[in-house]
Design a protein around this motif. Structure first.
Motif, PDB file in Angstrom:
ATOM      1  N   SER A   1       0.832  -1.218   0.000  1.00  0.00           N
ATOM      2  CA  SER A   1       0.000   0.000   0.000  1.00  0.00           C
ATOM      3  C   SER A   1       0.865   1.266   0.000  1.00  0.00           C
ATOM      4  O   SER A   1       0.576   2.232   0.702  1.00  0.00           O
ATOM      5  N   GLY A   2       1.944   1.226  -0.754  1.00  0.00           N
ATOM      6  CA  GLY A   2       2.807   2.395  -0.889  1.00  0.00           C
ATOM      7  C   GLY A   2       3.735   2.639   0.282  1.00  0.00           C
ATOM      8  O   GLY A   2       4.463   3.623   0.303  1.00  0.00           O
ATOM      9  N   GLU A   3       3.733   1.758   1.260  1.00  0.00           N
ATOM     10  CA  GLU A   3       4.567   1.945   2.448  1.00  0.00           C
ATOM     11  C   GLU A   3       5.598   0.820   2.540  1.00  0.00           C
ATOM     12  O   GLU A   3       5.253  -0.359   2.516  1.00  0.00           O
ATOM     13  N   LYS A   4       6.872   1.205   2.662  1.00  0.00           N
ATOM     14  CA  LYS A   4       7.939   0.215   2.809  1.00  0.00           C
ATOM     15  C   LYS A   4       8.110  -0.121   4.288  1.00  0.00           C
ATOM     16  O   LYS A   4       8.150   0.769   5.134  1.00  0.00           O
ATOM     17  N   GLN A   5       8.187  -1.425   4.556  1.00  0.00           N
ATOM     18  CA  GLN A   5       8.404  -1.897   5.930  1.00  0.00           C
ATOM     19  C   GLN A   5       9.285  -3.135   5.902  1.00  0.00           C
ATOM     20  O   GLN A   5       9.345  -3.850   4.903  1.00  0.00           O
ATOM     21  N   GLN A   6       9.914  -3.394   7.034  1.00  0.00           N
ATOM     22  CA  GLN A   6      10.662  -4.629   7.225  1.00  0.00           C
ATOM     23  C   GLN A   6       9.692  -5.678   7.784  1.00  0.00           C
ATOM     24  O   GLN A   6       8.874  -5.365   8.650  1.00  0.00           O
ATOM     25  N   TYR A   7       9.791  -6.887   7.272  1.00  0.00           N
ATOM     26  CA  TYR A   7       8.911  -7.976   7.700  1.00  0.00           C
ATOM     27  C   TYR A   7       9.728  -9.193   8.088  1.00  0.00           C
ATOM     28  O   TYR A   7      10.736  -9.501   7.444  1.00  0.00           O
ATOM     29  N   TYR A   8       9.258  -9.864   9.137  1.00  0.00           N
ATOM     30  CA  TYR A   8       9.749 -11.204   9.429  1.00  0.00           C
ATOM     31  C   TYR A   8       8.964 -12.157   8.536  1.00  0.00           C
ATOM     32  O   TYR A   8       7.735 -12.076   8.474  1.00  0.00           O
ATOM     33  N   VAL A   9       9.648 -13.046   7.866  1.00  0.00           N
ATOM     34  CA  VAL A   9       9.007 -14.097   7.092  1.00  0.00           C
ATOM     35  C   VAL A   9       9.147 -15.369   7.926  1.00  0.00           C
ATOM     36  O   VAL A   9      10.259 -15.817   8.201  1.00  0.00           O
ATOM     37  N   ILE A  10       7.999 -15.897   8.345  1.00  0.00           N
ATOM     38  CA  ILE A  10       7.984 -17.034   9.273  1.00  0.00           C
ATOM     39  C   ILE A  10       7.339 -18.225   8.588  1.00  0.00           C
ATOM     40  O   ILE A  10       6.233 -18.134   8.062  1.00  0.00           O
ATOM     41  N   LYS A  11       8.055 -19.344   8.589  1.00  0.00           N
ATOM     42  CA  LYS A  11       7.482 -20.598   8.090  1.00  0.00           C
ATOM     43  C   LYS A  11       6.847 -21.303   9.271  1.00  0.00           C
ATOM     44  O   LYS A  11       7.527 -21.713  10.201  1.00  0.00           O
ATOM     45  N   MET A  12       5.524 -21.392   9.243  1.00  0.00           N
ATOM     46  CA  MET A  12       4.789 -22.046  10.321  1.00  0.00           C
ATOM     47  C   MET A  12       4.879 -23.555  10.135  1.00  0.00           C
ATOM     48  O   MET A  12       4.716 -24.064   9.026  1.00  0.00           O
ATOM     49  N   LEU A  13       5.152 -24.270  11.217  1.00  0.00           N
ATOM     50  CA  LEU A  13       5.317 -25.717  11.132  1.00  0.00           C
ATOM     51  C   LEU A  13       3.979 -26.439  11.090  1.00  0.00           C
ATOM     52  O   LEU A  13       3.878 -27.520  10.529  1.00  0.00           O
ATOM     53  N   ILE A  14       2.959 -25.851  11.692  1.00  0.00           N
ATOM     54  CA  ILE A  14       1.613 -26.421  11.610  1.00  0.00           C
ATOM     55  C   ILE A  14       0.929 -25.752  10.420  1.00  0.00           C
ATOM     56  O   ILE A  14       0.832 -24.537  10.358  1.00  0.00           O
ATOM     57  N   GLY A  15       0.495 -26.538   9.479  1.00  0.00           N
ATOM     58  CA  GLY A  15      -0.173 -25.977   8.309  1.00  0.00           C
ATOM     59  C   GLY A  15       0.784 -25.626   7.186  1.00  0.00           C
ATOM     60  O   GLY A  15       0.364 -25.283   6.096  1.00  0.00           O
TER      61      GLY A  15
END
Length: 158
Positions: free
Chosen positions: A32-46
């Motif tokens: 949405s036009g806003e730059k942010q840092q994100y954690y990318v998390i691989k969930m083990l369930i699902g």
């Protein structure tokens, strides 16, 4: 410029109501036009990927996987502690849902303990069966990531 993050790539985490996961990356995204840092998390369930802004990680109650020292507390919870048998199922469901939402392993262990005890006395309704299954899965998924714990120790009280 080096940024100090709460979690690092490769860290095992617990995401309340979702279970355990592993930090796979820290990425900058424009949404949405806003730059942010994100954690990318691989969930083990699902087996899904979740992205959470680094600035929202504390409010999401994500925490590191507990350590081997908490195991004694969890075993104590299963062997001792009283279950409130006077609550109606709707009240009990609400209390248990709040415990699971905290993301604390001790609270999740209490839910599993109480619902397992209740299940031995009478059949659980569909909602509580699902809650027991989910809480049990969350608990086991975290226990499996604790360094130093054996599979036999997990099976001995779950």
């Amino acid at each position: 410029m080096e940024v100090d993050y709460l979690f690092q790539i490769g860290d095992n985490i617990v995401y309340p109501m979702h279970g355990t996961g592993i930090i796979k990356a820290i990425e900058e995204k424009e949404i949405s036009g806003e730059k942010q840092q994100y954690y990318v998390i691989k969930m083990l369930i699902g087996n899904m990927l979740v992205m959470i802004p680094t600035g929202k990680i504390l409010s999401s109650n994500i925490r590191p996987v507990t350590d081997i020292h908490a195991l004694k507390d969890i075993i104590h919870i299963f062997q001792h502690g009283e279950s409130d048998r006077l609550l109606l199922w709707k009240q009990r469901y609400k209390v248990n849902a709040e415990k699971i939402k905290t993301g604390k392993i001790q609270e999740c262990a209490e839910v599993v303990r109480d619902l397992m005890r209740l299940k031995k006395e009478k059949a659980l309704n569909t909602s509580e069966k699902k809650m027991l299954d989910n809480a049990h899965e969350f608990l086991i998924s975290e226990l499996e990531l604790i360094k130093g714990i054996t599979e036999n120790q997990i099976k001995s009280f779950c």
